[in-house]
Every structure is written in structure tokens, then in C-alpha cells.
Design a protein around this motif. Sequence first.
Motif, mmCIF file in Angstrom:
data_model
loop_
_atom_site.group_PDB
_atom_site.id
_atom_site.type_symbol
_atom_site.label_atom_id
_atom_site.label_comp_id
_atom_site.label_asym_id
_atom_site.label_seq_id
_atom_site.Cartn_x
_atom_site.Cartn_y
_atom_site.Cartn_z
ATOM 1 N N GLU A 81 0.690 -1.260 -0.169
ATOM 2 C CA GLU A 81 -0.080 0.051 0.130
ATOM 3 C C GLU A 81 0.989 1.320 0.111
ATOM 4 O O GLU A 81 0.525 2.215 -0.599
ATOM 5 N N ALA A 82 1.972 1.143 0.622
ATOM 6 C CA ALA A 82 2.523 2.507 0.666
ATOM 7 C C ALA A 82 3.182 2.880 -0.586
ATOM 8 O O ALA A 82 3.053 3.817 -0.868
ATOM 9 N N VAL A 85 0.140 4.155 -2.799
ATOM 10 C CA VAL A 85 -0.328 5.644 -2.355
ATOM 11 C C VAL A 85 0.739 6.636 -2.996
ATOM 12 O O VAL A 85 0.147 7.609 -3.334
ATOM 13 N N TYR A 192 9.797 7.326 -0.759
ATOM 14 C CA TYR A 192 9.564 5.966 -0.624
ATOM 15 C C TYR A 192 10.345 5.217 -0.381
ATOM 16 O O TYR A 192 11.615 5.127 -0.918
ATOM 17 N N GLY A 208 5.169 -3.748 9.928
ATOM 18 C CA GLY A 208 5.474 -2.993 8.593
ATOM 19 C C GLY A 208 5.106 -3.884 7.379
ATOM 20 O O GLY A 208 4.524 -5.174 7.896
ATOM 21 N N GLU A 209 4.913 -3.686 6.281
ATOM 22 C CA GLU A 209 4.631 -4.699 5.343
ATOM 23 C C GLU A 209 5.642 -5.817 4.931
ATOM 24 O O GLU A 209 7.063 -5.430 4.672
#
Length: 259
Positions: A81-82, A85, A192, A208-209
Motif C-alpha cells: 500500500e505504501a 499511495v 518511498y 510493517g509490510e
Amino acid sequence: MKVAILSSTPGHHAKAVRGLPDVEVVAAETWDAVEPVRRAAEAGARVLCEYPSAAKEADLKAVVDAGGDRLAFASPACHGEAFAVVRRGIAGGGIGELTTVLGSVTTRADAVLGAAAPYLLDLADAVLGGEPAQQVYAQTNTILNGRNAESAAVLTVRYRSGKVASFDCRRSASGTGRPAVTFIGDKASVQYDAGPRLLDGERPELGGEDLNALLLKDFVGSGEWPGPDGQAALRTFRIIQAAYESAHTGQPVDLPPGG
């Protein structure tokens, strides 16, 4: 669902995929991959490839042609998702007109241009919508490891619209292989970072992811594939080959139309 994985270390990915319901895995420890890809595509299977550590463009193109739209390449930082976005924000004009991409990555592998730079280029390619590169310039050194493979590299890519990407790649015993990229526009910038936050500068923070898990979930899912497809892999491969040529000659290398 049948999933084929082509990798120098297929067990790493296959173990995670086998934990998913209704998934049959065919893993191959090879990069003589044209025939396995062709057979998998004919059988209706999707194929997940790692970037080849050493290959000719003709070999990679044969794999891409054989796999068609069922071929995907593993680039974990493009998932999650980061980054989604960040992509939506840039596409929506949140930073104005994108002009410059700056990125860095550290890896434990030798030959950092081939081992690390592709994952930075994939992020730029995703945001630029597959825009072809026009010119590549690179400098490397082997001083840090004393071997023939480059232990550090600086890579600059000029795209046909005039946008510029500059990347710093280096070998480190503590390297994560996860890139950090800043996208700079004429109004603002956004960063990012695909790497885990570190505690005390060394220990990764929990949570976190899990980008590898998200990559595999996207691969076996029915939604949009956010990572590189075969054509994106070819664009990245051509940039890397031009970078090696530039590092050898000390001169910028122009790419043919189409990147």
C-alpha cells in the motif's frame, strides 16, 4: 491455480506460495527458461521470474515472448500500500510535474549494477508509466571488495521526456536490498522507503509490510499486477546493459528509440 517459479533459489518463493490455498507450484532452478515458460503459458499457468544474474538480451526476449501477458518479474518494492499511495499521489499531481527521481539501495550481493539497480529502475518505470530511457551513464568501482565485480555504482538515466533518474548502489554486509526513492516534482517531493526501519541502526523494527508476501499475493490474485511485466523487464535489462557499457567506456550511452 498452477504457478511456475523460475529462480536461482526457487525454494524461497515456492515455500511461501505453497502455503496459499488451491495453488500448485512448479519451481525450476534455471535460467535456461524459454521452454519452461512456453510450456507453462501453453498450460494456462502464470510464471514468476527473478531477474537473470547474467543473460543476453535475446535470451530474455525469448522468455518474454514465450510468457506473453502471463509473465511477471519479482520486484518486491513495487508491491504494498505504501508504494501504491505514492503512485496515486504522483499521478494525481500531488508533487506537480515529476522532474527527477533519486534513489539508493544497499545489497549484500556483488555486482551491484545487476543485483540491485533493477529494483530502483522498476520503481521509476512504474511511476513513469514505462517511458523509454534515452541515455545512460554509470560509474563503478571494485575497491571495496577487491574482486572483479563492482561493489559500488552510480547510475544516471535520462528519459525521453527529459526526466532524470539518479541511483546510488553499493555493497554492504548489512544491506537489505530494499530501495529508497525520492520523487521530485516542480511543486513538492515524496519519498518511498521499501526497507524496514532500524532500531539502534542495526536491528529491523517489527511490523510493517512484508513485501515478499504481498508480491506473491498479488501474483496469485486476480487484481492488477503492480510489478514489472516482461516488457518492463526488457526496458530495465537494456538500461543495465547500457550502464555496464558506460562504466567500461567512461562515456554516456544512447539507447535506440523504444528504450
